[in-house]
Design an enzyme around this catalytic site. Structure first.
Site, PDB file in Angstrom:
ATOM      1  N   LYS A  68      34.757  48.601  13.749  1.00 12.80           N
ATOM      2  CA  LYS A  68      33.682  47.583  13.769  1.00 12.80           C
ATOM      3  C   LYS A  68      32.304  48.235  13.659  1.00 12.80           C
ATOM      4  O   LYS A  68      31.471  47.838  12.846  1.00 12.80           O
ATOM      5  CB  LYS A  68      33.754  46.744  15.061  1.00 12.80           C
ATOM      6  CG  LYS A  68      35.079  46.047  15.285  1.00 12.80           C
ATOM      7  CD  LYS A  68      35.109  45.226  16.565  1.00 12.80           C
ATOM      8  CE  LYS A  68      34.946  46.020  17.843  1.00 12.80           C
ATOM      9  NZ  LYS A  68      36.053  46.969  18.135  1.00 12.80           N
ATOM     10  N   ARG A  95      33.720  38.576  23.576  1.00 10.10           N
ATOM     11  CA  ARG A  95      34.876  39.415  23.888  1.00 10.10           C
ATOM     12  C   ARG A  95      35.967  38.609  24.586  1.00 10.10           C
ATOM     13  O   ARG A  95      37.013  39.133  24.899  1.00 10.10           O
ATOM     14  CB  ARG A  95      34.354  40.487  24.823  1.00 10.10           C
ATOM     15  CG  ARG A  95      35.074  41.783  24.926  1.00 10.10           C
ATOM     16  CD  ARG A  95      34.998  42.583  23.670  1.00 10.10           C
ATOM     17  NE  ARG A  95      35.222  43.974  23.945  1.00 10.10           N
ATOM     18  CZ  ARG A  95      34.421  44.946  23.547  1.00 10.10           C
ATOM     19  NH1 ARG A  95      33.353  44.690  22.848  1.00 10.10           N
ATOM     20  NH2 ARG A  95      34.694  46.191  23.831  1.00 10.10           N
ATOM     21  N   ARG A 137      36.882  60.449  17.292  1.00  6.07           N
ATOM     22  CA  ARG A 137      35.528  59.886  17.150  1.00  6.07           C
ATOM     23  C   ARG A 137      34.475  60.801  17.768  1.00  6.07           C
ATOM     24  O   ARG A 137      34.636  61.325  18.862  1.00  6.07           O
ATOM     25  CB  ARG A 137      35.446  58.514  17.840  1.00  6.07           C
ATOM     26  CG  ARG A 137      34.012  57.998  17.861  1.00  6.07           C
ATOM     27  CD  ARG A 137      33.885  56.544  18.110  1.00  6.07           C
ATOM     28  NE  ARG A 137      34.584  56.075  19.284  1.00  6.07           N
ATOM     29  CZ  ARG A 137      34.766  54.790  19.550  1.00  6.07           C
ATOM     30  NH1 ARG A 137      34.334  53.870  18.724  1.00  6.07           N
ATOM     31  NH2 ARG A 137      35.392  54.427  20.635  1.00  6.07           N
ATOM     32  N   ARG A 151      32.481  59.857  23.618  1.00  3.74           N
ATOM     33  CA  ARG A 151      32.224  58.796  24.597  1.00  3.74           C
ATOM     34  C   ARG A 151      33.111  58.955  25.829  1.00  3.74           C
ATOM     35  O   ARG A 151      34.273  59.314  25.717  1.00  3.74           O
ATOM     36  CB  ARG A 151      32.481  57.428  23.947  1.00  3.74           C
ATOM     37  CG  ARG A 151      31.216  56.778  23.440  1.00  3.74           C
ATOM     38  CD  ARG A 151      31.477  55.569  22.614  1.00  3.74           C
ATOM     39  NE  ARG A 151      32.342  54.581  23.239  1.00  3.74           N
ATOM     40  CZ  ARG A 151      32.682  53.426  22.657  1.00  3.74           C
ATOM     41  NH1 ARG A 151      32.217  53.132  21.455  1.00  3.74           N
ATOM     42  NH2 ARG A 151      33.468  52.587  23.265  1.00  3.74           N
ATOM     43  N   ARG A 202      41.928  49.829  27.467  1.00  2.00           N
ATOM     44  CA  ARG A 202      41.063  48.992  26.604  1.00  2.00           C
ATOM     45  C   ARG A 202      41.899  48.166  25.630  1.00  2.00           C
ATOM     46  O   ARG A 202      41.559  47.027  25.318  1.00  2.00           O
ATOM     47  CB  ARG A 202      40.061  49.888  25.851  1.00  2.00           C
ATOM     48  CG  ARG A 202      38.927  50.364  26.755  1.00  2.00           C
ATOM     49  CD  ARG A 202      38.175  51.552  26.200  1.00  2.00           C
ATOM     50  NE  ARG A 202      37.571  51.322  24.917  1.00  2.00           N
ATOM     51  CZ  ARG A 202      37.168  52.297  24.095  1.00  2.00           C
ATOM     52  NH1 ARG A 202      37.330  53.565  24.441  1.00  2.00           N
ATOM     53  NH2 ARG A 202      36.617  51.992  22.948  1.00  2.00           N
TER      54      ARG A 202
HETATM   55  P1  AP5 Z   1      34.456  52.763  15.267  1.00  3.92           P
HETATM   56  O1  AP5 Z   1      33.731  52.123  14.137  1.00  3.92           O
HETATM   57  O2  AP5 Z   1      33.668  53.573  16.232  1.00  3.92           O
HETATM   58  O3  AP5 Z   1      35.352  51.662  16.033  1.00  3.92           O
HETATM   59  P2  AP5 Z   1      34.912  50.373  16.852  1.00  3.92           P
HETATM   60  O4  AP5 Z   1      35.779  49.257  16.402  1.00  3.92           O
HETATM   61  O5  AP5 Z   1      33.427  50.162  16.784  1.00  3.92           O
HETATM   62  O6  AP5 Z   1      35.394  50.864  18.265  1.00  3.92           O
HETATM   63  P3  AP5 Z   1      34.751  50.830  19.731  1.00  3.92           P
HETATM   64  O7  AP5 Z   1      35.603  51.741  20.563  1.00  3.92           O
HETATM   65  O8  AP5 Z   1      33.278  51.116  19.698  1.00  3.92           O
HETATM   66  O9  AP5 Z   1      35.012  49.393  20.113  1.00  3.92           O
HETATM   67  P4  AP5 Z   1      35.090  48.850  21.507  1.00  3.92           P
HETATM   68  O10 AP5 Z   1      35.128  47.430  21.159  1.00  3.92           O
HETATM   69  O11 AP5 Z   1      36.179  49.338  22.371  1.00  3.92           O
HETATM   70  O12 AP5 Z   1      33.793  49.492  22.227  1.00  3.92           O
HETATM   71  P5  AP5 Z   1      32.400  48.878  22.625  1.00  3.92           P
HETATM   72  O13 AP5 Z   1      31.395  49.933  22.462  1.00  3.92           O
HETATM   73  O14 AP5 Z   1      32.194  47.544  21.977  1.00  3.92           O
HETATM   74  O15 AP5 Z   1      35.640  53.653  14.622  1.00  3.92           O
HETATM   75  C1  AP5 Z   1      36.472  54.449  15.460  1.00  3.92           C
HETATM   76  C2  AP5 Z   1      36.736  55.805  14.757  1.00  3.92           C
HETATM   77  O16 AP5 Z   1      37.503  55.567  13.559  1.00  3.92           O
HETATM   78  C3  AP5 Z   1      35.464  56.541  14.305  1.00  3.92           C
HETATM   79  O17 AP5 Z   1      35.631  57.904  14.535  1.00  3.92           O
HETATM   80  C4  AP5 Z   1      35.346  56.230  12.800  1.00  3.92           C
HETATM   81  O18 AP5 Z   1      34.720  57.277  12.106  1.00  3.92           O
HETATM   82  C5  AP5 Z   1      36.822  56.073  12.392  1.00  3.92           C
HETATM   83  N1  AP5 Z   1      36.997  55.060  11.351  1.00  3.92           N
HETATM   84  C6  AP5 Z   1      36.361  53.847  11.291  1.00  3.92           C
HETATM   85  N2  AP5 Z   1      36.793  53.162  10.210  1.00  3.92           N
HETATM   86  C7  AP5 Z   1      37.717  53.941   9.582  1.00  3.92           C
HETATM   87  C8  AP5 Z   1      38.528  53.774   8.407  1.00  3.92           C
HETATM   88  N3  AP5 Z   1      38.478  52.653   7.649  1.00  3.92           N
HETATM   89  N4  AP5 Z   1      39.383  54.768   8.071  1.00  3.92           N
HETATM   90  C9  AP5 Z   1      39.454  55.902   8.826  1.00  3.92           C
HETATM   91  N5  AP5 Z   1      38.712  56.131   9.952  1.00  3.92           N
HETATM   92  C10 AP5 Z   1      37.851  55.148  10.323  1.00  3.92           C
HETATM   93  O19 AP5 Z   1      32.631  48.550  24.168  1.00  3.92           O
HETATM   94  C11 AP5 Z   1      32.752  49.583  25.135  1.00  3.92           C
HETATM   95  C12 AP5 Z   1      32.853  48.951  26.512  1.00  3.92           C
HETATM   96  O20 AP5 Z   1      31.679  48.165  26.803  1.00  3.92           O
HETATM   97  C13 AP5 Z   1      34.016  47.975  26.714  1.00  3.92           C
HETATM   98  O21 AP5 Z   1      35.214  48.629  27.053  1.00  3.92           O
HETATM   99  C14 AP5 Z   1      33.478  47.116  27.859  1.00  3.92           C
HETATM  100  O22 AP5 Z   1      33.573  47.769  29.094  1.00  3.92           O
HETATM  101  C15 AP5 Z   1      31.995  46.989  27.537  1.00  3.92           C
HETATM  102  N6  AP5 Z   1      31.679  45.815  26.712  1.00  3.92           N
HETATM  103  C16 AP5 Z   1      31.190  45.814  25.445  1.00  3.92           C
HETATM  104  N7  AP5 Z   1      30.993  44.557  25.022  1.00  3.92           N
HETATM  105  C17 AP5 Z   1      31.378  43.741  26.033  1.00  3.92           C
HETATM  106  C18 AP5 Z   1      31.432  42.335  26.183  1.00  3.92           C
HETATM  107  N8  AP5 Z   1      31.062  41.500  25.196  1.00  3.92           N
HETATM  108  N9  AP5 Z   1      31.872  41.830  27.345  1.00  3.92           N
HETATM  109  C19 AP5 Z   1      32.259  42.645  28.353  1.00  3.92           C
HETATM  110  N10 AP5 Z   1      32.240  43.987  28.262  1.00  3.92           N
HETATM  111  C20 AP5 Z   1      31.799  44.541  27.122  1.00  3.92           C
END
Ligand code: AP5
Length: 215
Positions: free
Chosen positions: A14, A95, A130, A163, A174
């Protein structure tokens, strides 16, 4: 101003897709709930201090806490000069169903919700590799999307970091939270006729192009 929601498991791509599209299109703005929360933690705000414990364990932070941050960003975008042509790529919010209802009550027009589909068995490898720039937020992968110089951000030269919630045990938690809390949103937005789906297994450029076409 309108909103495109990014749906998908942790590590599905994402942030990578939204970051690339926003860098290439002036009228797209990437808003990541995770980056907002990590920014609040780094700044030592009350919200950041409250969020930290939940995030370290891979749990969702309280709805009201993250909803307030999103409301502030949406309000700021609505007031900006570019507001008429701007699309917010909303990454990580909503979420769960309660957050989807909060977003609806904000009155912000949701144009579509695009699911980046990646099977669970690929997620651990994606997240294990990552690397993230703590300064400009650019994302990398040691094999799939390496920086030009190992460990250094291509854009700002800052040392890349791992991270805190990217360890295998927290990633398992997660994923459990994703399937229980976030996956029901697929049905929710499908019922509203807003759901689109892209294959997240085809390489970053292809996924970004498919996302842009779908949204
Ligand atoms: P990447 O693009 O970083 O993946 P992502 O989907 O953004 O993953 P996240 O881990 O950031 O999502 P998340 O939803 O768990 O975390 P968030 O920060 O929102 O890609 C991952 C890897 O793959 C990278 O190395 C990239 O280079 C590689 N890659 C990407 N695309 C590729 C492809 N097509 N082919 C090959 N490789 C590829 O949330 C973190 C925490 O915050 C949560 O656990 C929670 O505690 C809190 N939080 C956030 N939002 C909320 C909410 N709305 N409500 C409550 N808690 C929340």
């Amino acid at each position: 101003m309108n909103i495109v929601i990014l749906l998908g498991a942790p590590g599905s791509g994402k942030g990578t897709v939204a970051g690339k599209l926003a860098a290439d299109n002036a009228n797209l703005k990437h808003v990541s709930s995770g980056d907002l929360l990590r920014g609040a933690i780094a700044a030592g705000t009350a919200a950041g201090n409250e969020a930290k414990g939940y995030m370290d364990k891979g749990n969702l932070v309280p709805d009201a806490l993250i909803a307030q941050m999103i409301k502030d960003v949406v309000a700021e975008s609505e007031q900006s000069e570019q507001s008429n042509n701007q699309t917010i790529l909303l990454d990580g919010f909503p979420r769960n169903l309660a957050q989807a209802e909060i977003l609806e009550k904000m009155g912000a027009p949701v144009k579509s919700a695009v699911l980046i589909d990646v099977p669970d068995e690929i997620i651990q490898d994606r997240i294990a590799g990552r690397r993230t720039c703590p300064k400009c937020k650019a994302g990398y992968h040691v094999k799939n999307l390496p920086p030009k110089v190992e460990g250094i951000c291509d854009h700002c030269g800052t040392a890349l970091t791992i991270r805190k919630d990217d360890n295998p045990e927290t990633v398992k938690d997660r994923l459990v939270v994703y399937h229980r809390e976030t996956e029901p949103l697929i049905q929710y937005y499908s019922g509203k006729g807003l759901l689109k789906k892209v294959d997240g297994m085809t390489g970053v450029d292809n996924v970004a192009a498919a996302f842009l076409a779908a949204m």
